[in-house]
Design a protein around this motif. Structure first.
Motif, PDB file in Angstrom:
ATOM      1  N   ASP A   7       1.729  11.409  -3.826  1.00 50.24           N
ATOM      2  CA  ASP A   7       1.450  11.456  -2.394  1.00 50.24           C
ATOM      3  C   ASP A   7       1.262  10.064  -1.780  1.00 50.24           C
ATOM      4  O   ASP A   7       0.445   9.869  -0.890  1.00 50.24           O
ATOM      5  CB  ASP A   7       0.201  12.315  -2.129  1.00 50.24           C
ATOM      6  N   VAL A   8       2.041   9.086  -2.276  1.00 46.84           N
ATOM      7  CA  VAL A   8       1.953   7.734  -1.711  1.00 46.84           C
ATOM      8  C   VAL A   8       2.987   7.527  -0.601  1.00 46.84           C
ATOM      9  O   VAL A   8       3.019   6.460   0.016  1.00 46.84           O
ATOM     10  CB  VAL A   8       2.142   6.645  -2.791  1.00 46.84           C
ATOM     11  N   GLY A   9       3.833   8.526  -0.359  1.00 44.80           N
ATOM     12  CA  GLY A   9       4.824   8.426   0.705  1.00 44.80           C
ATOM     13  C   GLY A   9       6.251   8.246   0.226  1.00 44.80           C
ATOM     14  O   GLY A   9       7.131   7.887   1.020  1.00 44.80           O
ATOM     15  N   LYS A  10       6.511   8.504  -1.067  1.00 45.33           N
ATOM     16  CA  LYS A  10       7.877   8.353  -1.597  1.00 45.33           C
ATOM     17  C   LYS A  10       8.874   9.206  -0.833  1.00 45.33           C
ATOM     18  O   LYS A  10       9.966   8.756  -0.482  1.00 45.33           O
ATOM     19  CB  LYS A  10       7.923   8.748  -3.084  1.00 45.33           C
TER      20      LYS A  10
ATOM     21  N   PRO B 240      18.216   0.996 -10.533  1.00 46.71           N
ATOM     22  CA  PRO B 240      17.112   0.080 -10.220  1.00 46.71           C
ATOM     23  C   PRO B 240      16.005   0.793  -9.443  1.00 46.71           C
ATOM     24  O   PRO B 240      16.257   1.760  -8.726  1.00 46.71           O
ATOM     25  CB  PRO B 240      17.776  -0.999  -9.378  1.00 46.71           C
ATOM     26  N   VAL B 241      14.782   0.273  -9.597  1.00 48.31           N
ATOM     27  CA  VAL B 241      13.593   0.951  -9.085  1.00 48.31           C
ATOM     28  C   VAL B 241      12.841   0.048  -8.113  1.00 48.31           C
ATOM     29  O   VAL B 241      12.695  -1.158  -8.355  1.00 48.31           O
ATOM     30  CB  VAL B 241      12.659   1.357 -10.246  1.00 48.31           C
ATOM     31  N   VAL B 242      12.333   0.663  -7.042  1.00 44.55           N
ATOM     32  CA  VAL B 242      11.368   0.024  -6.136  1.00 44.55           C
ATOM     33  C   VAL B 242      10.108   0.877  -6.146  1.00 44.55           C
ATOM     34  O   VAL B 242      10.182   2.103  -6.018  1.00 44.55           O
ATOM     35  CB  VAL B 242      11.930  -0.095  -4.708  1.00 44.55           C
ATOM     36  N   LEU B 243       8.961   0.222  -6.316  1.00 43.70           N
ATOM     37  CA  LEU B 243       7.679   0.920  -6.371  1.00 43.70           C
ATOM     38  C   LEU B 243       7.032   0.961  -4.993  1.00 43.70           C
ATOM     39  O   LEU B 243       7.037  -0.035  -4.260  1.00 43.70           O
ATOM     40  CB  LEU B 243       6.722   0.221  -7.326  1.00 43.70           C
ATOM     41  N   VAL B 244       6.409   2.106  -4.664  1.00 43.08           N
ATOM     42  CA  VAL B 244       5.669   2.259  -3.412  1.00 43.08           C
ATOM     43  C   VAL B 244       4.187   2.392  -3.735  1.00 43.08           C
ATOM     44  O   VAL B 244       3.799   3.225  -4.557  1.00 43.08           O
ATOM     45  CB  VAL B 244       6.136   3.505  -2.636  1.00 43.08           C
ATOM     46  N   GLY B 245       3.378   1.573  -3.085  1.00 43.59           N
ATOM     47  CA  GLY B 245       1.927   1.666  -3.226  1.00 43.59           C
ATOM     48  C   GLY B 245       1.297   2.096  -1.914  1.00 43.59           C
ATOM     49  O   GLY B 245       1.701   1.642  -0.838  1.00 43.59           O
ATOM     50  N   ASP B 246       0.300   2.956  -1.978  1.00 44.30           N
ATOM     51  CA  ASP B 246      -0.382   3.488  -0.799  1.00 44.30           C
ATOM     52  C   ASP B 246      -1.687   2.725  -0.582  1.00 44.30           C
ATOM     53  O   ASP B 246      -2.676   2.956  -1.265  1.00 44.30           O
ATOM     54  CB  ASP B 246      -0.650   4.975  -1.000  1.00 44.30           C
ATOM     55  N   ILE B 247      -1.697   1.816   0.391  1.00 50.68           N
ATOM     56  CA  ILE B 247      -2.886   1.005   0.635  1.00 50.68           C
ATOM     57  C   ILE B 247      -3.988   1.804   1.317  1.00 50.68           C
ATOM     58  O   ILE B 247      -5.168   1.437   1.254  1.00 50.68           O
ATOM     59  CB  ILE B 247      -2.532  -0.246   1.471  1.00 50.68           C
TER      60      ILE B 247
ATOM     61  N   ILE C  99      12.288  -2.427 -12.612  1.00 48.67           N
ATOM     62  CA  ILE C  99      11.660  -2.521 -11.293  1.00 48.67           C
ATOM     63  C   ILE C  99      12.069  -3.825 -10.621  1.00 48.67           C
ATOM     64  O   ILE C  99      11.869  -4.912 -11.159  1.00 48.67           O
ATOM     65  CB  ILE C  99      10.122  -2.423 -11.413  1.00 48.67           C
ATOM     66  N   CYS C 100      12.622  -3.686  -9.415  1.00 48.25           N
ATOM     67  CA  CYS C 100      13.141  -4.844  -8.684  1.00 48.25           C
ATOM     68  C   CYS C 100      12.245  -5.263  -7.526  1.00 48.25           C
ATOM     69  O   CYS C 100      12.469  -6.323  -6.929  1.00 48.25           O
ATOM     70  CB  CYS C 100      14.532  -4.535  -8.138  1.00 48.25           C
ATOM     71  N   GLY C 101      11.275  -4.458  -7.169  1.00 50.34           N
ATOM     72  CA  GLY C 101      10.435  -4.820  -6.047  1.00 50.34           C
ATOM     73  C   GLY C 101       9.444  -3.741  -5.705  1.00 50.34           C
ATOM     74  O   GLY C 101       9.340  -2.720  -6.387  1.00 50.34           O
ATOM     75  N   PHE C 102       8.695  -3.984  -4.624  1.00 47.72           N
ATOM     76  CA  PHE C 102       7.666  -3.040  -4.206  1.00 47.72           C
ATOM     77  C   PHE C 102       7.573  -3.009  -2.685  1.00 47.72           C
ATOM     78  O   PHE C 102       8.020  -3.924  -1.979  1.00 47.72           O
ATOM     79  CB  PHE C 102       6.307  -3.394  -4.813  1.00 47.72           C
ATOM     80  N   VAL C 103       6.964  -1.910  -2.198  1.00 41.49           N
ATOM     81  CA  VAL C 103       6.684  -1.720  -0.778  1.00 41.49           C
ATOM     82  C   VAL C 103       5.234  -1.273  -0.653  1.00 41.49           C
ATOM     83  O   VAL C 103       4.768  -0.452  -1.445  1.00 41.49           O
ATOM     84  CB  VAL C 103       7.615  -0.648  -0.168  1.00 41.49           C
ATOM     85  N   ILE C 104       4.517  -1.817   0.324  1.00 45.34           N
ATOM     86  CA  ILE C 104       3.163  -1.363   0.623  1.00 45.34           C
ATOM     87  C   ILE C 104       3.256  -0.380   1.781  1.00 45.34           C
ATOM     88  O   ILE C 104       3.796  -0.702   2.843  1.00 45.34           O
ATOM     89  CB  ILE C 104       2.244  -2.549   1.004  1.00 45.34           C
ATOM     90  N   ASN C 105       2.712   0.811   1.590  1.00 48.36           N
ATOM     91  CA  ASN C 105       2.850   1.882   2.579  1.00 48.36           C
ATOM     92  C   ASN C 105       1.505   2.248   3.199  1.00 48.36           C
ATOM     93  O   ASN C 105       0.448   2.001   2.628  1.00 48.36           O
ATOM     94  CB  ASN C 105       3.463   3.118   1.905  1.00 48.36           C
ATOM     95  N   LYS C 106       1.570   2.836   4.400  1.00 40.97           N
ATOM     96  CA  LYS C 106       0.434   3.435   5.125  1.00 40.97           C
ATOM     97  C   LYS C 106      -0.638   2.409   5.514  1.00 40.97           C
ATOM     98  O   LYS C 106      -1.830   2.694   5.450  1.00 40.97           O
ATOM     99  CB  LYS C 106      -0.194   4.569   4.308  1.00 40.97           C
ATOM    100  N   PHE C 107      -0.199   1.213   5.918  1.00 44.66           N
ATOM    101  CA  PHE C 107      -1.162   0.196   6.325  1.00 44.66           C
ATOM    102  C   PHE C 107      -1.689   0.505   7.729  1.00 44.66           C
ATOM    103  O   PHE C 107      -0.931   0.872   8.625  1.00 44.66           O
ATOM    104  CB  PHE C 107      -0.523  -1.199   6.316  1.00 44.66           C
ATOM    105  N   ARG C 108      -2.983   0.327   7.927  1.00 41.53           N
ATOM    106  CA  ARG C 108      -3.610   0.502   9.239  1.00 41.53           C
ATOM    107  C   ARG C 108      -4.267  -0.820   9.638  1.00 41.53           C
ATOM    108  O   ARG C 108      -4.994  -1.409   8.851  1.00 41.53           O
ATOM    109  CB  ARG C 108      -4.658   1.614   9.216  1.00 41.53           C
ATOM    110  N   GLY C 109      -4.011  -1.262  10.852  1.00 44.53           N
ATOM    111  CA  GLY C 109      -4.634  -2.494  11.318  1.00 44.53           C
ATOM    112  C   GLY C 109      -3.672  -3.669  11.299  1.00 44.53           C
ATOM    113  O   GLY C 109      -2.452  -3.512  11.393  1.00 44.53           O
ATOM    114  N   ASP C 110      -4.226  -4.865  11.146  1.00 55.19           N
ATOM    115  CA  ASP C 110      -3.458  -6.112  11.186  1.00 55.19           C
ATOM    116  C   ASP C 110      -2.875  -6.403   9.807  1.00 55.19           C
ATOM    117  O   ASP C 110      -3.613  -6.751   8.881  1.00 55.19           O
ATOM    118  CB  ASP C 110      -4.381  -7.253  11.628  1.00 55.19           C
TER     119      ASP C 110
END
Length: 482
Positions: A13-16, A159-166, A190-201
């Motif tokens: 449930d990190v937003g994949k 190839p894989v990209v990882l998603v993290g739920d901040i 794994i070739c990279g990552f994305v940060i998901n669900k950020f709120r704020g600045d």
């Protein structure tokens, strides 16, 4: 042959699912023929495909984002939990077994063949296949028989990209920790990552972002702010089922059953401005001022009848009906409204028979044959068309079937009580039909907005694609595919 890219998550449930849907719409707008793929999914929210099977609802949404019809190859292994330790096993759209977790673990490695077979067929038909992982690759205790994450990525060379739920906290530890526990050859995928669900600045996370890049040697593809319209899409599973309360003139309640299934049936009601859609959680009473109570689908009808009675909802439903209230049961909920549900061969659990709620004069017998079909129906009370689908085990019959809820090619479907206030139907997705939804609500003196549900989902998909194009390096992500 198509190129492919896999989106895996630092957890569930990190937003994949939505990121794959967003990439599918963004790539389609760039002129690619895109097909989504998830090797293994666990969800009781399923969709009926064009080839007459079933897949996870999230893959159906991703197919819609790509502008194509859903197909069983898009989700070759689907697990539909029936108990805490057992699930129905769907392979390439068809039920093959109901197994406990340990028995499925022993079977899982044999499923890599149909997974790769389905993936190969998709690659033959597309320019780009976007693959969604399941859970997290950090579950290294399951790696030896894995078909959903690194096991698949390695076998198919994707190839894989990882998603993290901040939004959950701990995203730095999640991503760096995955690098630490993975086998070196897995980590190399794994070739990279994305940060998901950020709120704020987002600039406040600059140091954390650079730390992840430095500790993992993975490229960051951006920080994605929380997408406010995410609630307009169907949830992947019951973990995503939240109470979306708003001020509405008229209250409709639905029961949060323990094995609730295909609850996206309720999504169009949730978006009606004058409907106050109330989720009745375990231990809570059904609101006395509800005009309509909905019993949704269930993956374990007899089990959820027992669960329902344990909450006291059977008493609440009888009181609601005595006060003049209306009740709608969909699929498993329809079966529960009858006089009894029999499972003589133990298809959904131990063999036996369970008394129903008795609000409809019908009985249900579970049968091995599973109905999987898209249907065009007409609601008998309003003569409005319904585009829907059936996905159920069991046959229901009885005197109240003489008053059908709908007609399918002139054949009766569902049942209505003699007082006209209790309805049962096997039609999933019925409220997505705008004319029917409006007429049905009008029968309950509930005003309906002049809105097109499917057009609203399309609008949300376009907005989602705009969202990732604004905040992520989408071209860089698509360039990773091979």
């Amino acid at each position: 042959m198509a190129r492919a890219l896999m989106i895996q998550g630092a957890g569930s449930d990190v937003g994949k699912s939505l990121i794959v849907a967003a990439l599918a719409r963004a790539a389609t707008r760039r002129g690619y023929r895109v097909l989504p793929f998830k090797p293994q999914n666990m969800s009781n929210n399923a969709a009926v495909t064009i080839d007459g099977g079933e897949i996870g609802r999230a893959q159906a949404l991703q197919a819609q984002a790509a502008g194509v019809e859903p197909h069983t190859d898009m989700n070759p292994v689907l697990l539909k939990p029936e108990t805490d330790v057992g699930a129905q096993i769907i392979v390439q759209g068809r039920r093959v077994a109901t197994l406990r977790a340990r028995a499925y673990a022993a079977m899982k490695s044999s499923l890599m063949e149909p997974v790769l077979e389905s993936f190969g067929r998709l690659k033959d038909r597309a320019d780009l296949v976007l693959v969604e992982g399941a859970g997290s690759p950090a579950e290294v205790n399951l790696r030896s028989a894995d078909i959903a994450n690194m096991g698949f990525a390695r076998k198919a060379n994707v190839p894989v990209v990882l998603v993290g739920d901040i939004d959950r906290g701990g995203v730095i530890a999640q991503l760096i920790g995955i690098k630490a526990v993975l086998d070196a050859d897995d980590a190399a995928m794994i070739c990279g990552f994305v940060i998901n669900k950020f709120r704020g600045d987002p600039t406040l996370f600059d140091n954390g972002y650079r730390l992840i890049e430095a500790r993992t040697s993975w490229r960051g593809f951006g920080v994605l702010p929380y997408f406010a319209r995410a609630g307009e899409f169907p949830a992947e599973d019951a973990l995503g089922l939240v109470d979306a309360r708003k001020v509405g003139k008229c209250k409709i309640a639905f029961l949060a059953l323990s094995r609730i299934a295909n609850f996206d049936d309720l999504d169009p009601l949730k978006l009606e401005p004058d409907v106050d859609l109330v989720m009745v959680r375990p231990g809570e009473a059904i609101p006395g001022d509800a005009k309509l109570v909905i019993l949704p689908g269930s993956k374990s009808t007899r089990g959820d009848l027992t669960f329902l009675r344990a909450q006291g909802w059977d008493i609440d439903l009888l009181a609601h009906h005595r006060r003049g209230g209306h009740v709608l049961g969909v699929c498993g909920g329809y079966q529960m409204l009858g006089r009894s549900v029999a499972d003589p061969t133990g298809i959904e659990g131990p063999a036996g028979e369970t008394p129903g709620l008795g609000l409809l004069d019908v009985t249900t017998v579970m049968t091995p044959q599973k109905t999987l079909t898209r249907v065009a129906a007409v609601h008998t009370a309003t003569d409005r068309p319904i585009e829907a689908y059936e996905i159920h085990i069991g046959h229901t019959d009885g005197p109240d079937r003489a008053r059908p809820f709908a007609l399918i090619s002139s054949a009766p479907e569902g049942a209505v009580s003699s007082d006209g206030r209790v309805y049962g139907s096997y039609l999933h997705g019925l409220f997505a039909s705008d004319n029917f939804r409006s007429a049905f609500l009008a029968q309950l003196d509930i005003p309906a907005a002049d809105q097109q549900y499917r057009a609203r989902v399309e609008s949300a998909l376009d907005a989602l694609a705009d969202h990732i194009d604004s905040h992520l390096d989408v071209n860089g992500l698509l360039a990773l595919a091979r």
